[in-house]
Structure formats: structure tokens, C-alpha cells
Design an enzyme around this catalytic site. Sequence first.
Site, mmCIF file in Angstrom:
data_model
loop_
_atom_site.group_PDB
_atom_site.id
_atom_site.type_symbol
_atom_site.label_atom_id
_atom_site.label_comp_id
_atom_site.label_asym_id
_atom_site.label_seq_id
_atom_site.Cartn_x
_atom_site.Cartn_y
_atom_site.Cartn_z
ATOM 1 N N GLY A 47 21.992 1.205 9.460
ATOM 2 C CA GLY A 47 20.949 1.279 10.485
ATOM 3 C C GLY A 47 21.392 0.672 11.809
ATOM 4 O O GLY A 47 21.133 1.220 12.884
ATOM 5 N N CYS A 48 22.073 -0.451 11.740
ATOM 6 C CA CYS A 48 22.510 -1.129 12.967
ATOM 7 C C CYS A 48 23.600 -0.329 13.674
ATOM 8 O O CYS A 48 23.676 -0.323 14.897
ATOM 9 C CB CYS A 48 22.971 -2.549 12.649
ATOM 10 S SG CYS A 48 21.618 -3.563 12.006
#
Length: 157
Positions: A47-48
Site C-alpha cells: 500500500g505504501c
Amino acid sequence: MTTTRLEPGTPAPDFTLLDQDGREVSLADFRGGKVVLYFYPAAMTPGCTTQACDFRDSIGSLAAAGYTVLGVSRDEPAKLAEFRERDAIPFELLSDPDAAVHRAYGTWGEKMNYGKVVEGVIRSTFVLDEQGVVTHALYNVKATGHVARLRKDLGIG
């Protein structure tokens, strides 16, 4: 533990953190320009990475509109350097290992993670004006699609 959240119209808390190269970066250095300051849980996680790459891919339009992007996580500078290199991230990544800046911005606290309440980083983005005042305080943002929504909110094509 509840942390105080920032609201639009409040001054952004000043800080000095180490960047991915171990250099000190102070928020005050960016006065006179607009800043997109985003907090994310951990470098090189799916996600990051998606979020950082979305900011990377939007850096031209954000910079043209006068914005500097800064990412903040609890990762050490060496891991941030690896992340920046791996994904060609063109903006500073700042290390806040003790989460002091996270707490000042209300981005550390209880959150739901896979159905359980845990304490950790609350993915959040702040937009600061030229005087360092918060114009947008966005908490619990999703990694995917967030940058496109932010650009729309800021009127950046």
C-alpha cells in the site's frame, strides 16, 4: 490512546527530521511554498509503495501548482534510501522513528487492522499553505486513489 487531530486553519507543528540521506530537514525550510505532507505506515509495503508511486507520478503537476511533497514514516533513513532508490521516488522521505511528529499531527493511535484494534500509524495527508497553516487534514486515507482525489480537491489536473 486518543491523539488530537489537526484541523484546517491551525498552524502545522514544526519539526526537524532526518531524510533518506541522513540530512536534517525542517518543515520551516519550506515556508513561502505549499507543502503536501503525508504519513504512511512502512516503506516498501504494497500500500505504501502504491501511494508513494502515485505521488511520484503526480509530482510534475503538484510541483507546477507550487507544492512540495514530503513523506514521513517511522522507518530509519537507510530503509527510506532503499525505498526511494527502488521506486525512483523524487521527493524527500523523512524518518520519525519515535513517532513524535506522528503524534503531533494526530497520525499515531488506535486503528482497525484486519478486524482488530491496534496502535499504529494512521495513513494521513496534510496540505499546508505558504505560511505553514493546514488547509486540508485528511485522516484514514486509502493508499489507492488518494493522490488522484487530493489533486481533484486541490484543483490540479
